[in-house]
Design a protein around this motif. Structure first.
Motif, PDB file in Angstrom:
ATOM      1  N   PHE A   1       0.819  -1.224   0.000  1.00 45.95           N
ATOM      2  CA  PHE A   1       0.000   0.000   0.000  1.00 45.95           C
ATOM      3  C   PHE A   1       0.845   1.262   0.000  1.00 45.95           C
ATOM      4  CE2 PHE A   1       0.642  -1.661   4.273  1.00 45.95           C
ATOM      5  CZ  PHE A   1       1.371  -0.621   4.829  1.00 45.95           C
TER       6      PHE A   1
ATOM      7  N   LYS B   1       8.085  12.742  19.195  1.00 47.11           N
ATOM      8  CA  LYS B   1       7.236  11.550  19.022  1.00 47.11           C
ATOM      9  C   LYS B   1       7.819  10.837  17.809  1.00 47.11           C
ATOM     10  CE  LYS B   1       2.724  11.594  17.309  1.00 47.11           C
ATOM     11  NZ  LYS B   1       2.209  12.327  16.433  1.00 47.11           N
TER      12      LYS B   1
ATOM     13  N   GLY C   1       1.576   6.067  15.978  1.00 50.85           N
ATOM     14  CA  GLY C   1       0.777   4.839  15.900  1.00 50.85           C
ATOM     15  C   GLY C   1       1.017   3.962  14.691  1.00 50.85           C
ATOM     16  N   GLY C   2       1.940   4.353  13.818  1.00 47.26           N
ATOM     17  CA  GLY C   2       2.093   3.649  12.535  1.00 47.26           C
ATOM     18  C   GLY C   2       2.600   2.229  12.657  1.00 47.26           C
ATOM     19  N   GLY C   3       2.480   1.520  11.536  1.00 49.27           N
ATOM     20  CA  GLY C   3       2.979   0.149  11.462  1.00 49.27           C
ATOM     21  C   GLY C   3       1.967  -0.889  11.911  1.00 49.27           C
TER      22      GLY C   3
ATOM     23  N   GLU D   1      -1.166  -1.240  10.788  1.00 49.34           N
ATOM     24  CA  GLU D   1      -1.888  -1.667   9.579  1.00 49.34           C
ATOM     25  C   GLU D   1      -3.159  -2.415   9.973  1.00 49.34           C
ATOM     26  OE1 GLU D   1      -0.372   0.226   8.144  1.00 49.34           O
ATOM     27  OE2 GLU D   1       1.770   0.043   8.297  1.00 49.34           O
TER      28      GLU D   1
ATOM     29  N   ASN E   1       0.551   6.173  20.305  1.00 56.05           N
ATOM     30  CA  ASN E   1      -0.704   6.198  19.568  1.00 56.05           C
ATOM     31  C   ASN E   1      -0.880   4.851  18.885  1.00 56.05           C
ATOM     32  OD1 ASN E   1      -1.237   8.822  20.286  1.00 56.05           O
ATOM     33  ND2 ASN E   1      -0.370   9.695  18.415  1.00 56.05           N
TER      34      ASN E   1
ATOM     35  N   LEU F   1      -4.907   0.793   9.340  1.00 56.15           N
ATOM     36  CA  LEU F   1      -5.010   1.107   7.914  1.00 56.15           C
ATOM     37  C   LEU F   1      -6.205   0.334   7.354  1.00 56.15           C
ATOM     38  CD1 LEU F   1      -3.541   2.427   5.410  1.00 56.15           C
ATOM     39  CD2 LEU F   1      -2.521   0.185   5.059  1.00 56.15           C
TER      40      LEU F   1
ATOM     41  N   LYS G   1      -7.149   6.004   6.408  1.00 56.44           N
ATOM     42  CA  LYS G   1      -7.836   5.563   5.183  1.00 56.44           C
ATOM     43  C   LYS G   1      -6.800   5.238   4.114  1.00 56.44           C
ATOM     44  CE  LYS G   1     -10.769   7.628   1.610  1.00 56.44           C
ATOM     45  NZ  LYS G   1     -12.194   7.827   1.830  1.00 56.44           N
TER      46      LYS G   1
ATOM     47  N   ARG H   1      -5.061   5.351   0.903  1.00 54.11           N
ATOM     48  CA  ARG H   1      -5.076   6.236  -0.263  1.00 54.11           C
ATOM     49  C   ARG H   1      -4.370   5.499  -1.402  1.00 54.11           C
ATOM     50  NH1 ARG H   1      -7.414  11.399   0.845  1.00 54.11           N
ATOM     51  NH2 ARG H   1      -7.617  11.139  -1.388  1.00 54.11           N
TER      52      ARG H   1
ATOM     53  N   LYS I   1      -8.443  10.453  16.704  1.00 53.21           N
ATOM     54  CA  LYS I   1      -7.891  11.506  15.841  1.00 53.21           C
ATOM     55  C   LYS I   1      -8.366  11.363  14.402  1.00 53.21           C
ATOM     56  CE  LYS I   1      -3.430  12.643  16.380  1.00 53.21           C
ATOM     57  NZ  LYS I   1      -1.951  12.665  16.187  1.00 53.21           N
TER      58      LYS I   1
ATOM     59  N   TYR J   1       1.298  11.166   2.584  1.00 55.88           N
ATOM     60  CA  TYR J   1      -0.062  11.134   2.052  1.00 55.88           C
ATOM     61  C   TYR J   1      -0.196  11.818   0.710  1.00 55.88           C
ATOM     62  CZ  TYR J   1      -1.454   8.497   5.884  1.00 55.88           C
ATOM     63  OH  TYR J   1      -1.551   7.459   6.743  1.00 55.88           O
TER      64      TYR J   1
HETATM   65  O1  V47 Z   1       2.001   2.720   9.087  1.00 52.73           O
HETATM   66  C1  V47 Z   1       1.312   4.320   4.353  1.00 52.73           C
HETATM   67  C2  V47 Z   1       0.214   4.542   6.619  1.00 52.73           C
HETATM   68  C3  V47 Z   1       1.481   5.000   8.438  1.00 52.73           C
HETATM   69  C4  V47 Z   1      -0.431   4.679   3.094  1.00 52.73           C
HETATM   70  O2  V47 Z   1       0.607   8.750  15.688  1.00 52.73           O
HETATM   71  C5  V47 Z   1      -0.811   4.832   4.411  1.00 52.73           C
HETATM   72  O3  V47 Z   1      -0.212  10.738  15.481  1.00 52.73           O
HETATM   73  C6  V47 Z   1      -2.936   5.326   3.753  1.00 52.73           C
HETATM   74  O4  V47 Z   1       2.092   6.420  11.612  1.00 52.73           O
HETATM   75  N1  V47 Z   1      -2.644   5.177   2.464  1.00 52.73           N
HETATM   76  C7  V47 Z   1       2.532   5.936   8.962  1.00 52.73           C
HETATM   77  N2  V47 Z   1      -2.057   5.164   4.766  1.00 52.73           N
HETATM   78  C8  V47 Z   1       1.896   7.243   9.432  1.00 52.73           C
HETATM   79  C9  V47 Z   1       1.639   7.257  10.898  1.00 52.73           C
HETATM   80  C10 V47 Z   1       0.848   8.379  11.512  1.00 52.73           C
HETATM   81  C11 V47 Z   1       0.190   9.300  10.723  1.00 52.73           C
HETATM   82  C12 V47 Z   1      -0.486  10.326  11.359  1.00 52.73           C
HETATM   83  C13 V47 Z   1      -0.512  10.471  12.718  1.00 52.73           C
HETATM   84  C14 V47 Z   1       0.160   9.529  13.497  1.00 52.73           C
HETATM   85  C15 V47 Z   1       0.189   9.680  14.981  1.00 52.73           C
HETATM   86  C16 V47 Z   1       0.832   8.472  12.891  1.00 52.73           C
HETATM   87  O5  V47 Z   1       0.978   5.551   7.220  1.00 52.73           O
HETATM   88  C17 V47 Z   1       1.877   3.615   8.043  1.00 52.73           C
HETATM   89  C18 V47 Z   1       0.713   3.218   7.155  1.00 52.73           C
HETATM   90  O6  V47 Z   1      -0.338   2.671   7.911  1.00 52.73           O
HETATM   91  N3  V47 Z   1       0.276   4.589   5.171  1.00 52.73           N
HETATM   92  N4  V47 Z   1       0.888   4.381   3.072  1.00 52.73           N
HETATM   93  C19 V47 Z   1      -1.407   4.850   2.082  1.00 52.73           C
HETATM   94  N5  V47 Z   1      -1.139   4.663   0.774  1.00 52.73           N
END
Ligand code: V47
Ligand code: SF4
Length: 358
Positions: A70, A137, A172-174, A176, A211, A215, A249, A251, A286, A319
């Motif tokens: 993704f 963070k 909060g990423g990773g 999924e 956080n 996904l 969401k 994208r 959020k 994004y």
């Molecule tokens: O783990 C990557 C996502 C995350 C796409 O903690 C996608 O406040 C949608 O961690 N479409 C990283 N999502 C971003 C992240 C984050 C973002 C905003 C706020 C916080 C917070 C954390 O971005 C990845 C993955 O799930 N991601 N590609 C995509 N095409």
């Protein structure tokens, strides 16, 4: 009373719902009713407040050893579109934003082939010298797991070093989707749900708040989303360390899953409301405006969100590379206040730990 009425009555009495009940609600409840229930649950936590912060992102590199299906952002080393900042280049970015009023720097990048834990410790230490008051963070659980295990340390040892250097919170990423049959298809190299959950558990025990994300809107089912939310609810019951939940969401531009297209705004709103209702122990939900765009963010506030992230200051590419409307995302405080006011709430500036500022 019908089964649906019974669930609605439970939520009205602030009782917890089961996975089965969540599924029924998700599939059967009309949109207006989800809105009403989610806003009532949000009001019990944060009244008429909606939170934001002054923040910017630092994305050290989009060079990544992994290749999540993704992801529109990652590149191989030397590939066109790759960037890979040196320590000094990143410190220059921080210096250029020193007087921006930011209270938080969000650091997330690829799983880098060479930068190691000691490189990132130095980055954090030096950022703190330039902006001593800023909260850092940093790094998804996936990045953290790779850099810590490569250094031959346990998760706890690695997190302790990062905390000592000045890392206060983990984004909060990773996460999924936790369900293994989906994870294997969309991000097979990323490590298991258990790895993600355990890293966050260890962080909470060290008093590092985190956080959590999900996904959604690709190949997962509603059942997979509920499973994800229940696993987070269980972790939160155990530790209480999750600050905010962020549904992300999918994208679809410029990645291997582009043919799937994107889910509807209605699905976004149902997902927000159901997240608020299932995660009865996570205080903040959020609506990440960079991902939704500004008008859906306003709608999100009618579906249980009480946070819209921050000013961002045109500092993230994840994004926009995946097709988000705003290719230079920046939101002024006036815009944030306007969005919150027109949704019927009042914007409040917060720090990383949700303490109110002024
Ligand atoms: O783990 C990557 C996502 C995350 C796409 O903690 C996608 O406040 C949608 O961690 N479409 C990283 N999502 C971003 C992240 C984050 C973002 C905003 C706020 C916080 C917070 C954390 O971005 C990845 C993955 O799930 N991601 N590609 C995509 N095409
Ligand atoms: Fe790498 Fe993160 Fe993209 Fe996966 S989502 S390919 S780990 S940058």
């Amino acid at each position: 009373m019908s089964a649906l009425e019974n669930i609605i009555a439970k939520l009205g009495a602030s009782e917890r719902i089961s996975g089965q009940e969540a599924l029924l609600l998700w599939q059967l409840a009309p949109l207006w009713q989800l809105s009403q229930l989610a806003v009532a649950a949000k009001r019990r936590v944060s009244g008429d407040m909606v939170f934001y912060n002054r923040n910017f992102h630092l994305e050290p590199s989009n060079v990544c050893l992994f290749d999540c299906k993704f992801c529109s952002y990652r590149r191989s080393e030397g590939e066109s579109g790759a960037w890979d900042y040196t320590l000094e280049q990143m410190l220059d970015i921080v210096r250029s934003r020193k007087d921006s009023g930011a209270t938080e720097i969000h650091i997330v990048g690829g799983v880098h082939p060479r930068n190691d834990l000691y490189f990132y410790l130095e980055l954090i230490r030096q950022i703190k010298q330039i902006m001593p008051q800023v909260a850092i963070k940093a790094f998804t659980a996936v990045e953290l797991n790779c850099m810590i295990s490569k250094a031959g340390l346990t998760t706890v040892e690695g997190l302790k070093l990062l905390k000592e250097a000045g890392m206060e919170a983990i984004p909060g990423g990773g996460a999924e989707i936790f369900a293994p049959h989906i994870r294997e298809q969309i991000c097979p190299q990323k490590g298991s749900a258990e790895m993600w959950l355990d890293l966050h558990r260890q962080a909470h025990k060290l008093d590092i708040s985190t956080n959590a994300t999900m996904l959604y809107g690709h190949i997962e089912s509603v059942e997979d989303r509920i499973d994800h939310l229940l696993r987070l609810r269980e972790l939160q019951d155990e530790t209480g360390g999750i600050n905010a939940f962020i549904p992300l969401k999918f994208r679809s531009a410029n990645n291997s899953l582009s043919a799937l297209g994107e889910t509807s705004v209605i699905d976004d709103l149902r997902t927000l409301a159901m997240s608020r209702l299932i995660l009865d122990n996570v205080l903040h939900l959020k609506a990440y405006w960079v991902m939704y765009g500004k008008s859906t963010t306003e709608l999100a506030l009618a579906f249980g969100a009480d946070d819209i992230d921050g000013t961002i200051e045109d500092s993230t590419k994840i994004y926009s590379m995946a097709g988000a409307e705003d290719s230079h995302p920046t939101m002024s405080i006036e815009d944030i206040e306007k969005i919150c006011r027109s949704a019927g709430f009042v914007a409040h500036e917060r720090d990383t730990h949700y303490n109110l500022i002024k």
